[in-house]
Design a protein around this motif. Structure first.
Motif, PDB file in Angstrom:
ATOM      1  N   GLY A  86       0.813  -1.209   0.000  1.00 18.36           N
ATOM      2  CA  GLY A  86       0.000   0.000   0.000  1.00 18.36           C
ATOM      3  C   GLY A  86       0.846   1.259   0.000  1.00 18.36           C
ATOM      4  O   GLY A  86       2.051   1.222   0.211  1.00 18.36           O
ATOM      5  N   TRP A  87       0.202   2.377  -0.271  1.00 21.43           N
ATOM      6  CA  TRP A  87       0.859   3.670  -0.256  1.00 21.43           C
ATOM      7  C   TRP A  87      -0.102   4.658   0.371  1.00 21.43           C
ATOM      8  O   TRP A  87      -1.293   4.620   0.098  1.00 21.43           O
ATOM      9  N   PRO A  88       0.395   5.561   1.248  1.00 20.86           N
ATOM     10  CA  PRO A  88      -0.502   6.396   2.050  1.00 20.86           C
ATOM     11  C   PRO A  88      -1.340   7.415   1.280  1.00 20.86           C
ATOM     12  O   PRO A  88      -2.391   7.806   1.757  1.00 20.86           O
ATOM     13  N   GLU A  89      -0.892   7.847   0.105  1.00 17.90           N
ATOM     14  CA  GLU A  89      -1.685   8.807  -0.651  1.00 17.90           C
ATOM     15  C   GLU A  89      -1.606   8.498  -2.148  1.00 17.90           C
ATOM     16  O   GLU A  89      -0.640   7.898  -2.602  1.00 17.90           O
ATOM     17  N   PRO A  90      -2.631   8.894  -2.898  1.00 18.93           N
ATOM     18  CA  PRO A  90      -2.597   8.662  -4.353  1.00 18.93           C
ATOM     19  C   PRO A  90      -1.407   9.380  -4.991  1.00 18.93           C
ATOM     20  O   PRO A  90      -0.950  10.412  -4.491  1.00 18.93           O
ATOM     21  N   GLN A  91      -0.928   8.830  -6.076  1.00 22.51           N
ATOM     22  CA  GLN A  91       0.161   9.434  -6.842  1.00 22.51           C
ATOM     23  C   GLN A  91      -0.286   9.592  -8.293  1.00 22.51           C
ATOM     24  O   GLN A  91      -0.718   8.621  -8.915  1.00 22.51           O
ATOM     25  N   GLN A  92      -0.185  10.808  -8.823  1.00 22.49           N
ATOM     26  CA  GLN A  92      -0.498  11.031 -10.229  1.00 22.49           C
ATOM     27  C   GLN A  92       0.635  10.524 -11.102  1.00 22.49           C
ATOM     28  O   GLN A  92       1.799  10.475 -10.675  1.00 22.49           O
ATOM     29  N   ILE A  93       0.310  10.198 -12.331  1.00 18.75           N
ATOM     30  CA  ILE A  93       1.324   9.894 -13.324  1.00 18.75           C
ATOM     31  C   ILE A  93       1.985  11.219 -13.693  1.00 18.75           C
ATOM     32  O   ILE A  93       1.305  12.151 -14.119  1.00 18.75           O
ATOM     33  N   PRO A  94       3.305  11.345 -13.505  1.00 17.12           N
ATOM     34  CA  PRO A  94       3.973  12.622 -13.789  1.00 17.12           C
ATOM     35  C   PRO A  94       4.052  12.924 -15.283  1.00 17.12           C
ATOM     36  O   PRO A  94       4.054  12.009 -16.119  1.00 17.12           O
ATOM     37  N   THR A  95       4.173  14.185 -15.597  1.00 10.72           N
ATOM     38  CA  THR A  95       4.425  14.600 -16.977  1.00 10.72           C
ATOM     39  C   THR A  95       5.913  14.798 -17.174  1.00 10.72           C
ATOM     40  O   THR A  95       6.669  14.976 -16.211  1.00 10.72           O
ATOM     41  N   TRP A  96       6.337  14.770 -18.416  1.00  9.91           N
ATOM     42  CA  TRP A  96       7.718  15.054 -18.754  1.00  9.91           C
ATOM     43  C   TRP A  96       7.722  16.403 -19.475  1.00  9.91           C
ATOM     44  O   TRP A  96       7.216  16.525 -20.561  1.00  9.91           O
ATOM     45  N   ARG A  97       8.276  17.406 -18.839  1.00  9.94           N
ATOM     46  CA  ARG A  97       8.325  18.750 -19.448  1.00  9.94           C
ATOM     47  C   ARG A  97       9.707  19.303 -19.336  1.00  9.94           C
ATOM     48  O   ARG A  97      10.372  19.163 -18.397  1.00  9.94           O
TER      49      ARG A  97
END
Length: 97
Positions: A86-97
């Motif tokens: 498990g992980w304590p908070e959601p993680q977004q898919i990062p962007t590459w900029r």
């Protein structure tokens, strides 16, 4: 001849945090490493995102092929959904900029 073995945080240290997420990269930066390795994919609407697989099912709470999915849908997914332990908070898919 001395050789230096480089220490690389694979997918941002994927054993410590959900792979290819900002949490993984932050954790990796606290380690004595030489580099961080990451993967990128292209979305249907032309954005470059940081993600390893061609499909999102294995790592996120979504489904589909990266090349068939829009950026807005991908950003709504939790990239930590299947992290072992498990992980304590959601993680977004990062962007590459």
């Amino acid at each position: 001849m001395a050789h230096h073995i480089q220490k690389v945080a694979h997918r941002g240290g994927s054993a410590l945090a959900p792979q290819n997420t900002l949490a993984a990269f932050r954790d990796a930066l606290s380690l004595p490493i030489d580099a961080i390795e990451l993967d990128v994919q292209m979305t249907r609407d032309g954005y470059v995102v940081v993600f390893h697989d061609n499909t999102v099912e294995k790592l996120s709470d979504g489904s589909g092929n990266m090349l068939d999915l829009d950026f807005s849908y991908l950003r709504s997914l939790n990239a930590a959904a299947h992290f072992l332990g498990g992980w304590p908070e959601p993680q977004q898919i990062p962007t590459w900029r």
